[in-house]
Design an enzyme around this catalytic site. Sequence first.
Site, short mmCIF file in Angstrom:
data_model
loop_
_atom_site.label_atom_id
_atom_site.label_comp_id
_atom_site.label_asym_id
_atom_site.label_seq_id
_atom_site.Cartn_x
_atom_site.Cartn_y
_atom_site.Cartn_z
N THR A 1 0.82 -1.21 0.00
CA THR A 1 0.00 0.00 0.00
C THR A 1 0.86 1.26 0.00
O THR A 1 1.96 1.27 0.57
CB THR A 1 -0.92 0.03 1.24
N TYR B 1 -3.03 -2.08 10.25
CA TYR B 1 -3.04 -2.68 8.90
C TYR B 1 -1.83 -2.18 8.10
O TYR B 1 -1.09 -2.98 7.51
CB TYR B 1 -4.35 -2.33 8.17
N HIS B 2 -1.64 -0.86 8.07
CA HIS B 2 -0.51 -0.33 7.30
C HIS B 2 0.82 -0.82 7.88
O HIS B 2 1.78 -1.06 7.15
CB HIS B 2 -0.56 1.20 7.26
N1 LIG Z 1 -8.81 -2.46 -1.98
C1 LIG Z 1 -7.94 -1.47 -1.98
O1 LIG Z 1 -8.30 -0.29 -2.21
C2 LIG Z 1 -6.48 -1.74 -1.75
C3 LIG Z 1 -5.58 -0.65 -1.75
C4 LIG Z 1 -4.23 -0.89 -1.52
C5 LIG Z 1 -3.78 -2.17 -1.30
N2 LIG Z 1 -4.66 -3.22 -1.29
C6 LIG Z 1 -4.13 -4.55 -1.02
O2 LIG Z 1 -4.57 -5.48 -1.97
C7 LIG Z 1 -4.81 -6.75 -1.36
C8 LIG Z 1 -6.22 -7.21 -1.69
O3 LIG Z 1 -7.16 -6.24 -1.22
P1 LIG Z 1 -8.71 -6.45 -1.43
O4 LIG Z 1 -9.32 -5.10 -1.45
O5 LIG Z 1 -8.93 -7.38 -2.56
O6 LIG Z 1 -9.08 -7.16 -0.06
P2 LIG Z 1 -10.19 -8.29 0.22
O7 LIG Z 1 -10.35 -8.36 1.69
O8 LIG Z 1 -11.39 -8.04 -0.62
O9 LIG Z 1 -9.46 -9.61 -0.32
C9 LIG Z 1 -8.47 -10.29 0.40
C10 LIG Z 1 -8.71 -11.77 0.23
O10 LIG Z 1 -7.70 -12.50 0.93
C11 LIG Z 1 -8.31 -13.55 1.66
N3 LIG Z 1 -7.44 -13.85 2.80
C12 LIG Z 1 -7.12 -13.04 3.85
N4 LIG Z 1 -6.31 -13.67 4.71
C13 LIG Z 1 -6.08 -14.90 4.19
C14 LIG Z 1 -5.33 -16.03 4.62
N5 LIG Z 1 -4.69 -16.03 5.79
N6 LIG Z 1 -5.32 -17.14 3.85
C15 LIG Z 1 -6.00 -17.18 2.67
N7 LIG Z 1 -6.74 -16.14 2.22
C16 LIG Z 1 -6.78 -15.02 2.97
C17 LIG Z 1 -9.69 -13.03 2.04
O11 LIG Z 1 -10.62 -14.07 2.30
C18 LIG Z 1 -10.06 -12.21 0.81
O12 LIG Z 1 -10.77 -12.96 -0.14
C19 LIG Z 1 -4.62 -6.57 0.15
O13 LIG Z 1 -3.39 -7.08 0.55
C20 LIG Z 1 -4.65 -5.07 0.32
O14 LIG Z 1 -3.84 -4.66 1.38
C21 LIG Z 1 -5.99 -3.03 -1.51
#
Ligand SMILES: NC(=O)c1ccc[n+]([C@@H]2O[C@H](COP(=O)([O-])OP(=O)(O)OC[C@H]3O[C@@H](n4cnc5c(N)ncnc54)[C@H](O)[C@@H]3O)[C@@H](O)[C@H]2O)c1
Length: 407
Positions: free
Chosen positions: A145, A195-196
């Site tokens: 992030t 989280y960050h």
């Molecule tokens: N959505 C955003 O705006 C955004 C922005 C910056 C970074 N990110 C990063 O992108 C990644 C995905 O984000 P997202 O918005 O799709 O989140 P999300 O919560 O929709 O998806 C994350 C997925 O990972 C799975 N998961 C979590 N822990 C797990 C584990 N221990 N084992 C197996 N599966 C696991 C969850 O069930 C979920 O389906 C994250 O790492 C997040 O930090 C997202």
Amino acid sequence: MRILVLGGDGFCGWPAALHLSQLGHDVEIVDNLSRRRIDEELGTDSLTPIRAPRERIAAWSETTGRSIGFTELDIAEDYDGFVALLARSRPDVVVHFAEQRAAPYSMKSATHKRYTIDNNVNATHNVLAAIVEADLDVHLVHLGTMGVYGYGTAGMRIPEGYLDVKVPGETPDGTPTGELIDQTMLYPSNPGSIYHMTKVLDQHLFAFYAKNDKLRITDLHQGIVWGTHTEETELDERLVNRFDYDGDYGTVLNRFLMQAAVGYPLTVHGTGGQTRAFIHIQDMVRCVTLAIDNPPANGDRVKIFNQLTETHRVRDLAELICEISGARLEFVPNPRQESAENDLYASNATFLDLGLEPTTLSQGLLKEVEQTARRFADRADLTKIPAASLWTRDRSVGAPTRIADTA
Ligand SMILES: NC(=O)c1ccc[n+]([C@@H]2O[C@H](COP(=O)([O-])OP(=O)(O)OC[C@H]3O[C@@H](n4cnc5c(N)ncnc54)[C@H](O)[C@@H]3O)[C@@H](O)[C@H]2O)c1
């Protein structure tokens, strides 16, 4: 290429898995479905009616003739299972989205802080240790992030991960040599939530494994993702992507668009003076593909790309959406501890050099997201809109459910 998409049931992982499959890669999703269980814990749900994992994968196969594998596995908890999975599937690339990704959720209580640290840091470390144990030459692409840098300016554009500095040379007894010595370091981190913080810790794990085990790693410092559809998720309504709007998981621009669609005043935190980085979901999947196509070599330092296409002040976004939709603004107290106003200048030169043509904020695209929200407005629970997770000890939220209890 054979590609594992960890967290491939989530908001970013699902459209990325479809896009990679559409490009002809052999894709397998690995997910423990914790995000769906957190919805149950919070009593909320995606605004869009997402299908069960196997149903959406079957719909993909029916629609395109392409198959995607699915394994339900907790990467943070089931290390042996993950090593066995790697040994069986022998991927060329692992894309790692599998972390708890909501800052407000990570700040709800000690239980949520501990869960977020345990889940995210263990998941990342298990992936790294398992790649070494399985003895595979995998390119690991991780979603980090922009929040690792903190939100501010140091009188310069935030570089992509690394900062070149000059330090005054000294002899062993501390006498200045008068020389300036070149050093490169990870850009100083300044996380604003637990989280960050997990993404900051991830960075250090990556640096260690790239150095010690010569793993090939790309870390994408992503901005806030907005939009919901990609070219692939629009192929069939059963492929619809999730749309979070609640106070914990809803991200600012999608939340505003949803609020406008259901006639709820746009909840601007504090003065709305926070400037944040954004990327449209279609560009997110393109960037993941570009990162996969441009891996580092064994022995290289971790490649860090800033994955954003534009920055905006929250208040300006809210005003723009009011203009388009006729919604009204409501300034509410900021539940976070953060600067009331900040500027943000960050480089995204690598993706531009690799050919990314940014999809920037346009009225047409904003309207499209608002229309999606309007279409599913009857599924909205307006009581879930306010952000109830406070950054300080003075909290108004009730005792949270333990994640383990909801499994
Ligand atoms: N959505 C955003 O705006 C955004 C922005 C910056 C970074 N990110 C990063 O992108 C990644 C995905 O984000 P997202 O918005 O799709 O989140 P999300 O919560 O929709 O998806 C994350 C997925 O990972 C799975 N998961 C979590 N822990 C797990 C584990 N221990 N084992 C197996 N599966 C696991 C969850 O069930 C979920 O389906 C994250 O790492 C997040 O930090 C997202």
